[in-house]
Design an enzyme around this catalytic site. Structure first.
Site, PDB file in Angstrom:
ATOM      1  N   ASP A 172      -6.782  53.552  53.646  1.00  0.00           N
ATOM      2  CA  ASP A 172      -6.465  52.563  54.673  1.00  0.00           C
ATOM      3  C   ASP A 172      -6.150  53.215  56.016  1.00  0.00           C
ATOM      4  O   ASP A 172      -6.499  52.691  57.077  1.00  0.00           O
ATOM      5  CB  ASP A 172      -5.283  51.704  54.230  1.00  0.00           C
ATOM      6  CG  ASP A 172      -5.670  50.665  53.184  1.00  0.00           C
ATOM      7  OD1 ASP A 172      -6.889  50.473  52.971  1.00  0.00           O
ATOM      8  OD2 ASP A 172      -4.772  50.059  52.587  1.00  0.00           O
ATOM      9  N   ASP A 229      17.272  48.737  66.643  1.00  0.00           N
ATOM     10  CA  ASP A 229      16.369  49.885  66.533  1.00  0.00           C
ATOM     11  C   ASP A 229      14.955  49.571  66.981  1.00  0.00           C
ATOM     12  O   ASP A 229      14.200  50.481  67.329  1.00  0.00           O
ATOM     13  CB  ASP A 229      16.340  50.388  65.090  1.00  0.00           C
ATOM     14  CG  ASP A 229      17.617  51.126  64.710  1.00  0.00           C
ATOM     15  OD1 ASP A 229      18.436  51.384  65.606  1.00  0.00           O
ATOM     16  OD2 ASP A 229      17.790  51.442  63.510  1.00  0.00           O
ATOM     17  N   ALA A 269       2.046  45.623  55.311  1.00  0.00           N
ATOM     18  CA  ALA A 269       2.392  47.020  55.600  1.00  0.00           C
ATOM     19  C   ALA A 269       3.851  47.136  56.035  1.00  0.00           C
ATOM     20  O   ALA A 269       4.763  46.779  55.297  1.00  0.00           O
ATOM     21  CB  ALA A 269       1.441  47.564  56.670  1.00  0.00           C
ATOM     22  N   TYR A 270       4.093  47.625  57.243  1.00  0.00           N
ATOM     23  CA  TYR A 270       5.448  47.864  57.752  1.00  0.00           C
ATOM     24  C   TYR A 270       6.300  46.593  57.672  1.00  0.00           C
ATOM     25  O   TYR A 270       7.459  46.609  57.262  1.00  0.00           O
ATOM     26  CB  TYR A 270       5.339  48.355  59.188  1.00  0.00           C
ATOM     27  CG  TYR A 270       6.551  49.084  59.741  1.00  0.00           C
ATOM     28  CD1 TYR A 270       7.769  49.093  59.070  1.00  0.00           C
ATOM     29  CD2 TYR A 270       6.460  49.780  60.951  1.00  0.00           C
ATOM     30  CE1 TYR A 270       8.862  49.763  59.579  1.00  0.00           C
ATOM     31  CE2 TYR A 270       7.550  50.460  61.470  1.00  0.00           C
ATOM     32  CZ  TYR A 270       8.754  50.445  60.783  1.00  0.00           C
ATOM     33  OH  TYR A 270       9.836  51.112  61.296  1.00  0.00           O
ATOM     34  N   THR A 271       5.703  45.458  58.055  1.00  0.00           N
ATOM     35  CA  THR A 271       6.437  44.201  58.092  1.00  0.00           C
ATOM     36  C   THR A 271       6.981  43.813  56.719  1.00  0.00           C
ATOM     37  O   THR A 271       8.084  43.274  56.610  1.00  0.00           O
ATOM     38  CB  THR A 271       5.534  43.082  58.642  1.00  0.00           C
ATOM     39  OG1 THR A 271       5.270  43.350  60.021  1.00  0.00           O
ATOM     40  CG2 THR A 271       6.191  41.725  58.530  1.00  0.00           C
ATOM     41  N   ALA A 273      16.804  46.451  62.299  1.00  0.00           N
ATOM     42  CA  ALA A 273      18.245  46.702  62.426  1.00  0.00           C
ATOM     43  C   ALA A 273      18.836  46.109  63.697  1.00  0.00           C
ATOM     44  O   ALA A 273      19.369  46.817  64.551  1.00  0.00           O
ATOM     45  CB  ALA A 273      18.518  48.209  62.361  1.00  0.00           C
TER      46      ALA A 273
END
Length: 267
Positions: free
Chosen positions: A52, A153, A165-167, A188
């Site tokens: 990916d 952050d 993914a990140y989410t 955060a």
């Protein structure tokens, strides 16, 4: 063979291992009447080999081609963008030669920095994160509405495919790519008497514009991540997001829909 899909460009890291595996694929493609091109702009089909991450890099390095078909080939396990393995030569060539090939369209995100000064596209997500061990603040606008002031952050803005993914690690929702929308998630966030945020991910339609105005206090500028690449945002003040008209086309295989991939990866 469909003449619109006869020119193949292979995107891959030139390691000994990959070269050994790709050589027979290139030979077989030539035998089936395909032309291997060295310039991605001359290609009708762009094949990313690796995983990916390689697929994301291939799309970015070739300029988010709206008029080409992207294909992902994994050197390991199948991913969200990889529909074939490197050993599945016949499967790839059969799909490319099919007159009735189905195409899947993935939406992309348009990111504008400082009012049209610089524009990027993202297939997965754009992240805005602190460059130092310190929070930073941004005013968040939806269209012309001041929505909130974020301190924390960072923030992640993702496409539907980027929702896996990140989410997802931020407890965001997994979004069907057939929906024309994008998702906003917090990293955060600081919530107290001075700063108050929504505290959850939210979706915006393709008709909405999202804007972050970075507060310039103490000259602490964040780092912007475009998919799997980083960009320093020093001296940038305004970052805007909209769902782009550019779509990435991939092969749509039977029994391998987005939700087949979600089930295979997470359940």
């Amino acid at each position: 063979m469909n003449n619109e899909r006869k020119n193949l460009y292979f995107f891959y890291r030139q390691t000994e291992e990959v070269l050994q595996k790709i050589t027979p694929l290139i030979s077989l493609a030539k035998q089936h009447g395909f032309t291997i091109v060295d310039d991605a702009q001359s290609a009708n089909v762009i094949v990313a080999i690796g995983g990916d991450g390689a697929f994301l890099q291939a799309v970015r390095k070739t300029g988010f081609r709206n008029d080409a078909l992207y294909v992902g080939m994994s050197t390991g396990e199948l991913g969200f963008y990889c529909d074939f393995t490197i050993e599945d030569h016949e499967g790839l060539l059969h799909a490319m030669k099919s007159e009735n090939i189905e195409v899947r369209k993935y939406p992309t995100l348009k990111v504008t920095i400082d009012e049209e000064d610089t524009t990027f596209h993202c297939l997965n997500e754009c992240s805005i994160r602190s460059s130092v061990i310190k929070t930073f603040a941004m005013d968040v606008f939806i269209d012309d509405l001041y929505f909130e002031t974020f301190r924390g952050d960072g923030m992640i803005v993702s496409t539907p495919t980027g929702s896996t993914a990140y989410t997802k690690s931020l407890n965001g929702s997994i979004v069907d790519p057939m929906l024309r929308c994008y998702q906003v998630s917090e990293l955060a966030s600081l919530n107290n008497n001075h700063y108050r945020t929504l505290g959850s991910s939210f979706l915006l339609s393709d008709q909405r514009k999202l804007t972050f105005k970075i507060q310039q206090e103490n000259s602490q500028f964040p780092i912007i991540g475009m998919d799997n690449e980083a960009l320093s945002s020093k001296h940038s003040e305004v970052i805007s997001f909209q769902l782009s008209d550019v779509v990435i086309k991939t092969v749509k295989l039977k029994n391998n829909s987005f939700w087949h991939k979600v089930k295979r990866s997470f359940l």
